[in-house]
Design a protein around this motif. Structure first.
Motif, PDB file in Angstrom:
ATOM      1  N   VAL A  57     -13.822  19.567   2.485  1.00 13.98           N
ATOM      2  CA  VAL A  57     -14.124  20.477   3.578  1.00 13.98           C
ATOM      3  C   VAL A  57     -14.990  19.752   4.597  1.00 13.98           C
ATOM      4  O   VAL A  57     -15.969  19.095   4.233  1.00 13.98           O
ATOM      5  CB  VAL A  57     -14.845  21.739   3.084  1.00 13.98           C
ATOM      6  N   LEU A 108     -17.236  20.301   8.130  1.00 14.66           N
ATOM      7  CA  LEU A 108     -17.929  21.320   8.892  1.00 14.66           C
ATOM      8  C   LEU A 108     -18.512  20.703  10.156  1.00 14.66           C
ATOM      9  O   LEU A 108     -19.142  19.647  10.101  1.00 14.66           O
ATOM     10  CB  LEU A 108     -19.053  21.939   8.069  1.00 14.66           C
ATOM     11  N   CYS A 134     -19.877  27.238  13.560  1.00 14.61           N
ATOM     12  CA  CYS A 134     -19.535  26.256  12.544  1.00 14.61           C
ATOM     13  C   CYS A 134     -18.054  26.383  12.240  1.00 14.61           C
ATOM     14  O   CYS A 134     -17.615  27.404  11.697  1.00 14.61           O
ATOM     15  CB  CYS A 134     -20.350  26.466  11.272  1.00 14.61           C
ATOM     16  N   ALA A 189     -14.841  25.132  10.179  1.00 14.86           N
ATOM     17  CA  ALA A 189     -14.470  24.477   8.933  1.00 14.86           C
ATOM     18  C   ALA A 189     -13.032  24.002   9.000  1.00 14.86           C
ATOM     19  O   ALA A 189     -12.157  24.697   9.523  1.00 14.86           O
ATOM     20  CB  ALA A 189     -14.654  25.431   7.747  1.00 14.86           C
ATOM     21  N   THR A 229      -9.952  24.599   3.462  1.00 15.96           N
ATOM     22  CA  THR A 229     -10.744  25.797   3.729  1.00 15.96           C
ATOM     23  C   THR A 229     -10.374  26.974   2.836  1.00 15.96           C
ATOM     24  O   THR A 229     -11.167  27.900   2.683  1.00 15.96           O
ATOM     25  CB  THR A 229     -10.611  26.219   5.195  1.00 15.96           C
ATOM     26  N   ILE A 285     -12.964  27.766   0.086  1.00 18.51           N
ATOM     27  CA  ILE A 285     -14.348  28.105   0.404  1.00 18.51           C
ATOM     28  C   ILE A 285     -14.722  29.448  -0.201  1.00 18.51           C
ATOM     29  O   ILE A 285     -14.039  30.446   0.008  1.00 18.51           O
ATOM     30  CB  ILE A 285     -14.574  28.113   1.920  1.00 18.51           C
ATOM     31  N   MET A 297     -20.306  30.668   2.724  1.00 17.91           N
ATOM     32  CA  MET A 297     -20.691  29.922   3.913  1.00 17.91           C
ATOM     33  C   MET A 297     -22.008  30.476   4.434  1.00 17.91           C
ATOM     34  O   MET A 297     -22.286  31.668   4.304  1.00 17.91           O
ATOM     35  CB  MET A 297     -19.630  29.989   5.006  1.00 17.91           C
ATOM     36  N   ASN A 354     -11.516  30.157  10.797  1.00 14.55           N
ATOM     37  CA  ASN A 354     -12.315  29.433   9.803  1.00 14.55           C
ATOM     38  C   ASN A 354     -13.670  29.041  10.378  1.00 14.55           C
ATOM     39  O   ASN A 354     -14.128  27.903  10.229  1.00 14.55           O
ATOM     40  CB  ASN A 354     -11.564  28.198   9.303  1.00 14.55           C
ATOM     41  N   THR A 355     -14.301  29.999  11.016  1.00 11.44           N
ATOM     42  CA  THR A 355     -15.537  29.746  11.730  1.00 11.44           C
ATOM     43  C   THR A 355     -16.587  30.787  11.370  1.00 11.44           C
ATOM     44  O   THR A 355     -16.278  31.972  11.246  1.00 11.44           O
ATOM     45  CB  THR A 355     -15.307  29.761  13.248  1.00 11.44           C
ATOM     46  N   CYS A 402     -24.762  23.930   8.898  1.00  4.29           N
ATOM     47  CA  CYS A 402     -23.775  24.806   8.294  1.00  4.29           C
ATOM     48  C   CYS A 402     -23.525  24.356   6.862  1.00  4.29           C
ATOM     49  O   CYS A 402     -23.531  23.157   6.567  1.00  4.29           O
ATOM     50  CB  CYS A 402     -22.481  24.763   9.104  1.00  4.29           C
ATOM     51  N   ALA A 451     -21.108  25.155   3.217  1.00  5.06           N
ATOM     52  CA  ALA A 451     -19.967  25.800   2.582  1.00  5.06           C
ATOM     53  C   ALA A 451     -19.938  25.442   1.109  1.00  5.06           C
ATOM     54  O   ALA A 451     -20.190  24.296   0.743  1.00  5.06           O
ATOM     55  CB  ALA A 451     -18.661  25.382   3.244  1.00  5.06           C
ATOM     56  N   TYR A 489     -20.812  21.504   0.731  1.00  3.28           N
ATOM     57  CA  TYR A 489     -20.574  20.669   1.901  1.00  3.28           C
ATOM     58  C   TYR A 489     -21.530  21.052   3.020  1.00  3.28           C
ATOM     59  O   TYR A 489     -21.934  22.211   3.151  1.00  3.28           O
ATOM     60  CB  TYR A 489     -19.127  20.820   2.383  1.00  3.28           C
TER      61      TYR A 489
END
Length: 120
Positions: A2, A4, A22, A24, A28, A31, A34, A76-77, A95, A97, A109
């Motif tokens: 991942v 970021l 952030c 990703a 993803t 995840i 986050m 994915n934010t 950020c 994850a 991550y």
């Protein structure tokens, strides 16, 4: 894996606002959590806000009522809306994850960080 990438940091006057993003990429779909952490000069990294495994949110007491974490799953934010900023909010914001593998092992991550500076 991942990746970021944070953005949105900058310098603002006390009482002002910033919105951090952030994005990703990579694996993803794996995840699980986050969130946002920050590290001020000479201090340890600390939790600011995060989504927990069940989708609930946790906030540091120092930011409750001022910061809001949100997410856009399609992008994915995750975002961190920061209002009523104080000089003590000055830090590098990271950020985070968490990914859980098929065998239940968790990997963490981190993004590269974005500087937030609040002047009095």
């Amino acid at each position: 894996q991942v990746h970021l990438v944070e953005s949105g940091g900058g310098q603002v006057q006390a009482g002002g606002s910033l919105r951090l993003s952030c994005a990703a990429s990579g694996s993803t779909f794996g995840i699980n959590t986050m969130g946002w952490y920050r590290q001020a000069a000479g201090k340890e990294r600390e939790l600011v806000a995060r989504f927990t495994t069940d989708g609930s949110t946790n906030y540091a007491d120092s930011v409750k009522g001022r910061f809001t974490i949100s997410r856009d799953n399609a992008k994915n934010t995750v975002y961190l809306q920061m209002n009523s900023l104080k000089p003590e909010d000055t830090a590098v914001y990271y950020c985070n994850a968490g990914v859980v593998t098929t065998i239940g092992v968790t990997y963490t991550y981190w993004g590269q960080g974005t500087q937030v500076t609040v002047s009095s």
